[in-house]
Structure formats: C-alpha cells, structure tokens
Design a protein around this motif. Structure first.
Motif, PDB file in Angstrom:
ATOM      1  N   PRO A  94      -2.653  74.255  95.469  1.00  0.00           N
ATOM      2  CA  PRO A  94      -2.309  74.421  93.942  1.00  0.00           C
ATOM      3  C   PRO A  94      -0.732  74.149  93.793  1.00  0.00           C
ATOM      4  O   PRO A  94      -0.264  75.377  94.745  1.00  0.00           O
ATOM      5  CB  PRO A  94      -2.831  75.038  93.025  1.00  0.00           C
ATOM      6  N   HIS A  95      -0.723  73.277  93.723  1.00  0.00           N
ATOM      7  CA  HIS A  95       1.256  73.032  93.232  1.00  0.00           C
ATOM      8  C   HIS A  95       1.442  73.883  91.631  1.00  0.00           C
ATOM      9  O   HIS A  95       1.225  73.217  90.435  1.00  0.00           O
ATOM     10  CB  HIS A  95       1.750  71.285  93.778  1.00  0.00           C
ATOM     11  N   SER A  96       2.744  74.574  91.706  1.00  0.00           N
ATOM     12  CA  SER A  96       2.525  75.562  90.556  1.00  0.00           C
ATOM     13  C   SER A  96       3.434  74.680  89.628  1.00  0.00           C
ATOM     14  O   SER A  96       4.533  74.178  90.670  1.00  0.00           O
ATOM     15  CB  SER A  96       2.913  76.600  90.930  1.00  0.00           C
ATOM     16  N   SER A 107       0.279  79.793  82.490  1.00  0.00           N
ATOM     17  CA  SER A 107       0.749  79.527  83.598  1.00  0.00           C
ATOM     18  C   SER A 107      -0.232  78.052  83.594  1.00  0.00           C
ATOM     19  O   SER A 107      -1.710  78.023  83.426  1.00  0.00           O
ATOM     20  CB  SER A 107      -0.010  80.270  84.704  1.00  0.00           C
ATOM     21  N   TYR A 109      -0.328  74.636  86.707  1.00  0.00           N
ATOM     22  CA  TYR A 109      -0.827  73.849  88.101  1.00  0.00           C
ATOM     23  C   TYR A 109      -1.458  72.598  88.093  1.00  0.00           C
ATOM     24  O   TYR A 109      -1.865  72.150  87.014  1.00  0.00           O
ATOM     25  CB  TYR A 109      -0.027  74.932  89.178  1.00  0.00           C
ATOM     26  N   ARG A 111      -3.490  70.473  90.869  1.00  0.00           N
ATOM     27  CA  ARG A 111      -4.515  70.265  92.136  1.00  0.00           C
ATOM     28  C   ARG A 111      -4.458  68.528  92.625  1.00  0.00           C
ATOM     29  O   ARG A 111      -4.763  68.225  91.004  1.00  0.00           O
ATOM     30  CB  ARG A 111      -5.794  71.222  91.568  1.00  0.00           C
TER      31      ARG A 111
END
Length: 476
Positions: A94-96, A107, A109, A111
C-alpha cells in the motif's frame, strides 16, 4: 485464403480462451509477490537458456545480426525482468498518502490491483521485446494475458509460442496467431486492458474498438521524431549516435530519428561525420554495406517497396542523396541513406519513415525551427544535441514530445526508471518498470476513517453548520 467458416471457428476459439482467462483472472488476482516473482523467473530462465534460439529466429525473420538481437531484444527484456523481480514486492505494498486537514481522523493509501484479462498486440520490428516487455508488466500486476505477436515474423512468433506454451497454462497466458482479422476478432471482446504497439493509423482503430467496451488502453505508436543539432554540439559524437540510432535494425525502430534539423554552420561537418560513422559501423572492411553482417534487412517486400517509393518520390521532387541510396529488392536491402533538399511536399516528410532513409534540413535561427515544428503532430521522442544547458532548456520549454534525450538516441527506451511513451498522436500511456506495472493496474484509493469532524456538517443546515462550512472553505 481464410474462409467464413475458418473465421467463425477462430472467433469461437478466441471467445473460449477469453472466457477461460476471465474465470482464472479471479484466482490470479489473489496471488502475492512470491507467486508473481516465480512466473517472471520462469521467463528469465527460459530466455537465458534459449538465447541462441532467439537470435536464430530473428535472423531468419529479417537477418537481424545476432549481437544486435542480444542487445535490443534479449538484454532489454532481461533488464525489464530484473527491475520487476527486484521491485514488485514494493510495488504491491500500500502506498500511503498524506491526510489533508479536512480529512482529520482518517488514514488513506493507494493499492494497486490487477485490471483482469489483458490483450497485448505486438509489432514486427522488435517482435520479442515488444511482446514480452508488456507481458512482464501484466504478470507483475497480477493479470492474465493473451498475446498477439506479429504475423510478419513467423520464426520469432514460433519461439514466443513455444516459450509461453512451456511455461504457462493458456488460461493464464496464451498466444493467438494470425493476421489483422484475428486482431479484429480479439478487439471485439471486453478486455480489461489492451496494450498495443504499432502505427498511429492502426492505433486509432484499436482505440475505437476499445471504446466500444470501455477497455482501458496503452498505445505505443510512432510519428516523425526530430533530431535537433545546434552549432555547439560535439559533431563527431553526435554523428555516431545519430547513425546508430537511425540505422540499428535498418531504421525499423519507432523511436529512431526520423529527420535531422541541423544549424547550417555545422551541417557539412555533420554530414561528413555521419558518412564516416556509417563506414565504420557497416563497411569497415570495404566490402560494402550489403555484405555487412551488422546490418539488418527490411522485413518484407511490401515494406521495401514502400520505402523505395519514398526515396523515388523525394528524388523526383528535387531531393539529393548525400550518402547511400543503393537498393536491392531481391535482398530487401536499402543502404543507409542521407537526403538533403527535402521539402514538406515530399512523402518522406509527411509520414513516419520507419526505414533507413534520413532527411537532413539546415536551419539558421531558432525561430525557423520553431515554425517548422509548430503545428506538427507531437512526436514519440525528440533528440537534442547541444553542449549548452540553456539550449536544451529552451527547447524543452517550447516543444512537446513523449520523451526527450539530450546528446544521445534510443537509450531512454530501455531506461526502466523513466516513463516511456507518446503523447496524443504518438501514443497514450507509459511503459517501463513501475510505469508499465501501473498501466496494467487499477490504482485503488482507500480511505479508512477512525474518527473525525465531518459529522458536524451533516443536515439540518443550521447557522452553526453554515459557519463551519464557511470556515472549511476559508481555511481548509
């Protein structure tokens, strides 16, 4: 000749294969990095074990020199494999993303998930690399794939079919052979993504077919990629690099320099240096370029005739051959050829050449170049040769191209950290490394809310709510 019955049988077979892959795509989508890495390693092992078979196939198709095959087909493919093997685990994480103040309490992210069933339609000029490179991206992203190699390179297509058949079940990766009719049958199906490499004219047809099913596309096309040389350029190095970029694969390269714009004060020096470079590369023994084992042939008679017609048309309309010009239809040989006194009314300046003819045009001022380039289709790549950073920046700000290379040619295409592809008429989407993985993936944004203040602005819209909304507009 294919009959109506044959075509119906082909369509039924293609549909059956598509349905099998669509069913299997659900399972493949659940694979993790280790399973995808294992698939890529199988391709790499096969390729390294059978490298002689690959060079033999390319030589059979259009007498491509084995060393050139190893550089442009094997090395380039292996390079793409290595990057995917090293990075796919990170790509799948996952790319935050940052949390805006208005999203306090959440929050988020991104994917990357596979698109599903993909179609790869490959060209004939680099028939292995341009088939397998997008396959690497498709597999890294977790898709199934149907490959349609070119019918113009039967030996290489045989190699690809045998490789894929020995490595993968056809419900995951399959090869479909045939001509344009087969490609049309494939394009009727609702693929989740289509990756096409070829001409702009056919690219438009692919895009139209994809639109009927709302399939996403990557189109790696072509166009007339200019090469701009100013008076500060290192002429000897420039000539070598232009000569290599233009005449590797006998000019049958989508990112080859299509024509040269050179400052008049250095034009004669550049011509002499290009002639010297051609001599060194393809006629060092003095036996003639046609006898060289380092120079490929035109793919078939139809393309030879097309290129010969471009040369004849240019000469009939006043163009002069400075270098080369010799042809042999029986050998599908066209010598590296440099043309001057070209004009826009010549066919060689109206369409992508895709062969060993190179027009050269002298200019005096930047304004001339700007006027010449303005209004023309955006090229796949622009090559700039200059020793000054300011000149390169000047042209980067005033032109548009899919990519730009400064003081070299072609090298960007194998640069796995750069997005490679066209813009508008020269292409849609990018490939190489992560960018290829991205093309075959859906970037799915995910928001996870733990707590927050958004409840405060729910209806009814009281004065307090209106004040909060006004606060959000002003400060968030």
């Amino acid at each position: 000749m294919e009959t109506v019955t044959d075509n119906l049988e082909n369509k039924a077979r293609i549909r059956q294969l598509f349905d099998a892959q669509r069913q299997q795509a659900r399972t493949v989508a659940l694979t993790k990095a280790p399973e995808r890495i294992a698939k890529l390693k199988k391709i790499q092992a096969y390729l390294l074990k059978n490298r002689t078979g690959l060079t033999t196939a390319l030589y059979a198709d259009f007498r491509k020199p084995p060393a050139e095959t190893e550089l442009t087909e094997l090395f380039a493919t292996n390079n793409e494999l290595n990057v995917a093997l090293q990075q796919v685990k990170n790509w799948l994480k996952p790319h935050s993303v940052p949390t805006p103040l208005g999203m306090l309490g959440t929050s988020s992210y991104v994917r990357y998930e596979p698109k599903g069933v993909t179609l790869i339609i490959a060209p004939w000029n680099y028939p292995f690399y341009l088939t397998i490179k997008p396959l690497i991206s498709a597999l890294a992203a977790g898709n199934t794939a149907i490959l349609k190699p070119s019918e113009l390179t039967p030996a290489t297509t045989d190699f690809i079919r045998e490789m894929i058949g020995s490595l993968f079940p056809e419900e995951e990766v399959a090869v479909i052979e045939g001509d344009a009719t087969v490609a049309q049958n494939l394009l009727e199906l609702p693929f989740d993504h289509i990756f096409f490499t070829g001409s702009t004219a056919v690219g438009k047809q692919v895009l139209a077919a994809a639109a009927r099913n709302l399939s996403s596309v990557t189109l790696e096309l072509g166009g007339k990629s200019p090469c701009l040389v100013d008076e500060t350029a290192d002429i000897e190095a420039t000539a070598r690099r232009i000569a290599w970029g233009k005449w590797v694969n006998s000019g049958q390269t989508c990112v080859a320099p299509d024509y040269v714009l050179v400052q008049r004060t250095v034009k004669d020096r550049l011509v002499a240096a290009i002639q010297k470079a051609v001599q060194r590369m393809y006629n060092a023994d003095g036996m003639g370029v046609q006898a060289s084992e380092s120079y490929a042939r035109i793919i078939n008679s139809r393309h030879f005739d097309r290129l010969k017609a471009l040369l004849d048309d240019a000469q009939a309309k006043g163009s002069t051959v400075l270098i080369g010009g010799q042809t042999d239809p029986n050998d599908r040989f066209i010598e590296p050829t440099l043309l001057e006194n070209v004009s826009i009314n010549m066919e060689v300046m109206q369409e992508e050449i895709f062969g060993p003819l190179l027009p050269i045009i002298a200019y005096d001022t930047r304004d001339e170049v700007q006027r010449y380039l303005t209004g023309r289709d955006k090229p796949l790549v622009m090559y700039l040769f200059s020793q000054t950073t300011a000149a390169a920046q000047y042209w980067l700000e005033r032109t548009t191209a899919g990519n730009t290379v400064i003081n070299d040619t072609l090298v960007h295409f194998a640069h796995t950290e750069l997005p490679v592809g066209g813009v508008n008429q020269s292409g849609i989407g990018k490939s190489n490394g992560f960018y290829g993985f991205q093309e075959f993936s859906n970037a799915r944004g995910v928001v996870n809310r733990q707590f927050g203040v958004l409840d405060l602005i729910y209806p009814p819209y009281s004065d307090r709510v209106k004040k909060l909304v006004n606060f959000f507009i002003k400060y968030l």
